[in-house]
Scaffold this active site. Structure first.
Site, PDB file in Angstrom:
ATOM      1  N   LYS A  34      38.346  31.880  47.008  1.00  0.00           N
ATOM      2  CA  LYS A  34      39.338  32.918  47.351  1.00  0.00           C
ATOM      3  C   LYS A  34      38.871  34.273  46.818  1.00  0.00           C
ATOM      4  CE  LYS A  34      41.994  31.562  43.304  1.00  0.00           C
ATOM      5  NZ  LYS A  34      43.217  31.850  42.599  1.00  0.00           N
ATOM      6  N   TYR A 261      35.878  64.657  34.124  1.00  0.00           N
ATOM      7  CA  TYR A 261      37.281  65.097  34.161  1.00  0.00           C
ATOM      8  C   TYR A 261      37.922  65.035  32.778  1.00  0.00           C
ATOM      9  CZ  TYR A 261      37.303  64.586  39.273  1.00  0.00           C
ATOM     10  OH  TYR A 261      37.061  64.708  40.613  1.00  0.00           O
TER      11      TYR A 261
HETATM   12  C1  LIG Z   1      45.791  26.777  42.296  1.00  0.00           C
HETATM   13  C2  LIG Z   1      44.433  27.107  41.762  1.00  0.00           C
HETATM   14  N1  LIG Z   1      43.552  26.108  41.572  1.00  0.00           N
HETATM   15  C3  LIG Z   1      42.323  26.338  41.085  1.00  0.00           C
HETATM   16  C4  LIG Z   1      41.923  27.611  40.750  1.00  0.00           C
HETATM   17  C5  LIG Z   1      40.539  27.826  40.157  1.00  0.00           C
HETATM   18  O1  LIG Z   1      40.650  28.178  38.820  1.00  0.00           O
HETATM   19  P1  LIG Z   1      39.370  28.607  37.956  1.00  0.00           P
HETATM   20  O2  LIG Z   1      38.837  29.833  38.619  1.00  0.00           O
HETATM   21  O3  LIG Z   1      39.933  28.898  36.618  1.00  0.00           O
HETATM   22  O4  LIG Z   1      38.417  27.479  37.990  1.00  0.00           O
HETATM   23  C6  LIG Z   1      42.805  28.671  40.909  1.00  0.00           C
HETATM   24  C7  LIG Z   1      42.414  30.010  40.509  1.00  0.00           C
HETATM   25  O5  LIG Z   1      43.101  30.843  40.048  1.00  0.00           O
HETATM   26  C8  LIG Z   1      44.101  28.416  41.440  1.00  0.00           C
HETATM   27  O6  LIG Z   1      44.979  29.404  41.621  1.00  0.00           O
END
Ligand SMILES: Cc1ncc(COP(=O)(O)O)c(C=O)c1O
Length: 368
Positions: A34, A261
């Site tokens: 993601k 700045y």
């Molecule tokens: C529901 C969920 N599962 C897994 C993950 C992966 O977590 P990590 O990046 O700490 O491995 C996330 C990341 O935020 C998440 O929101």
């Protein structure tokens, strides 16, 4: 020479996945890509993760599901986030599995799946203590799982949860969540043996084997970032991202001259200042004003003055061999020196996740 680039070491991503997979044994590794692969580029990193042993992918949003689903059509994909009705349609069209935790949304997904002409694969989410998405009631979770399994428009693919404190090694709350989830998951698995049980993020994988279940959803560690905010090498992880720019100008500052700045830095003595043409428009946060170091020629130099949208300045000292055109590294290694995303995060009082996610779309991601 490029104004600003994020070089992504895909071999490191593959190696990090192999490292996590070795920890997981039989359990599957789902690579979380993601937020454009935590700022590393989702497509390239997803491919590298699959090469390193991941067998599934996960995203948060419908837009991400569309992008990743199109590119990796034969890899099971889970969209983890909350979805509107329209987004649920998008996710189903992308061939992604999705999360449910309320009866109303379960019915909506079943309706949409019927319209799409094939059953939707759903993962019932238990809120075992994160206090965010998911259903807090174990009874309702069991009821939802039953309803999904009985519905011809749905396939019960998974039962899952997410930890709030897996990265806090001194917290007992992790154990509490784990125990709560274990109980619910055991009943679901007993009633629906094919279901995939999953809970662990990166920190949980590295911390406790009992959290591995059938699959782990790892994000941060696959990019070589340490879930505990320490040196990733301690966990055998290799940082995948280097944020680079170059010295656009070197100028003499007499004592008393100021940079940027608001005149937040004044040269204490006569010195040389290098100007690097990237700034908060690229995701180099303004809070790094007078509060960061940059590598040039394998040496650390202090970032001085205000981080502006398109430029930062560094103090090169009274004598310097640094010249316009020299490479500057804001995150990553140069020679024997390196600046970890964890170091930048500590300066900003945040976490490495936010540092790499903040690198903006103005910065091209290129394979290292
Ligand atoms: C529901 C969920 N599962 C897994 C993950 C992966 O977590 P990590 O990046 O700490 O491995 C996330 C990341 O935020 C998440 O929101």
């Amino acid at each position: 020479m490029e104004r600003a680039t994020a070089r992504i070491d895909h071999e490191a991503v593959s190696a990090n996945c192999a490292r996590l997979k070795a920890e997981l044994g039989e359990a599957e590794l789902c690579a979380v890509v993601k937020a454009d692969g935590y700022g590393h580029g989702a497509d390239g990193c997803a491919g590298a993760a699959l090469a390193g042993g991941a067998t599934r992918l996960a995203v948060a949003t419908a837009g991400e599901a569309e992008q990743v689903g199109r590119r990796f059509q034969h890899v099971p994909l889970l969209t983890m986030g909350a979805l509107t009705a329209e987004e649920a349609d998008t996710v189903l069209s992308a061939g992604s599995e999705l999360a449910v935790w309320e009866e109303g949304f379960r019915r909506l997904v079943a309706d949409r799946a019927r319209a799409h002409g094939h059953p939707a694969r759903v993962h019932v989410k238990h809120d075992s203590g994160m206090g965010r998405l998911g259903n807090r009631s174990p009874d309702e979770v069991l009821e939802l799982a039953r309803a999904c399994a009985l519905d011809p428009d749905l396939e019960l693919a998974g039962i899952w949860t997410h930890f709030a404190t897996a990265d806090e090694l001194d917290s007992d709350y992790f154990e509490e969540q784990l125990e709560r989830f274990e109980k619910v998951a055991a009943v679901v698995k007993d009633q629906h043996p094919g279901v995939l049980v999953h809970a662990a993020n990166s920190a949980a994988v590295l911390r406790d084997r009992r959290a591995h279940f059938d699959m782990a959803r790892c994000g941060v560690a696959i990019y070589g970032l340490d879930p505990f905010q320490r040196d990733p090498a301690e966990q055998g992880l290799r940082p995948a991202l280097t944020l680079r720019s170059y010295i656009a100008s070197v100028k003499r500052f007499p004592a008393g001259a100021t940079a940027g700045y608001g005149r937040k830095w004044t040269a204490p003595v006569d010195t040389w200042v290098g100007v690097i043409p990237l700034g908060y428009g690229d995701g180099v946060r303004r809070a790094l004003t007078n509060n960061a170091e940059v590598l040039v020629g394998g040496r650390r130099y202090p970032l001085v003055g205000t981080v502006s949208m398109d430029n930062v300045t560094i103090d090169l000292g009274a004598e310097t061999a640094v010249e316009p055109g020299d490479e500057a590294v804001l995150i990553g290694a140069q020679g024997e020196e390196r600046i970890l995303a964890e170091e930048v995060a500590a300066r900003l009082e945040t976490i490495n996740y936010e540092v790499t996610c903040a690198i903006s779309s103005r910065v091209p991601r290129r394979p290292a």
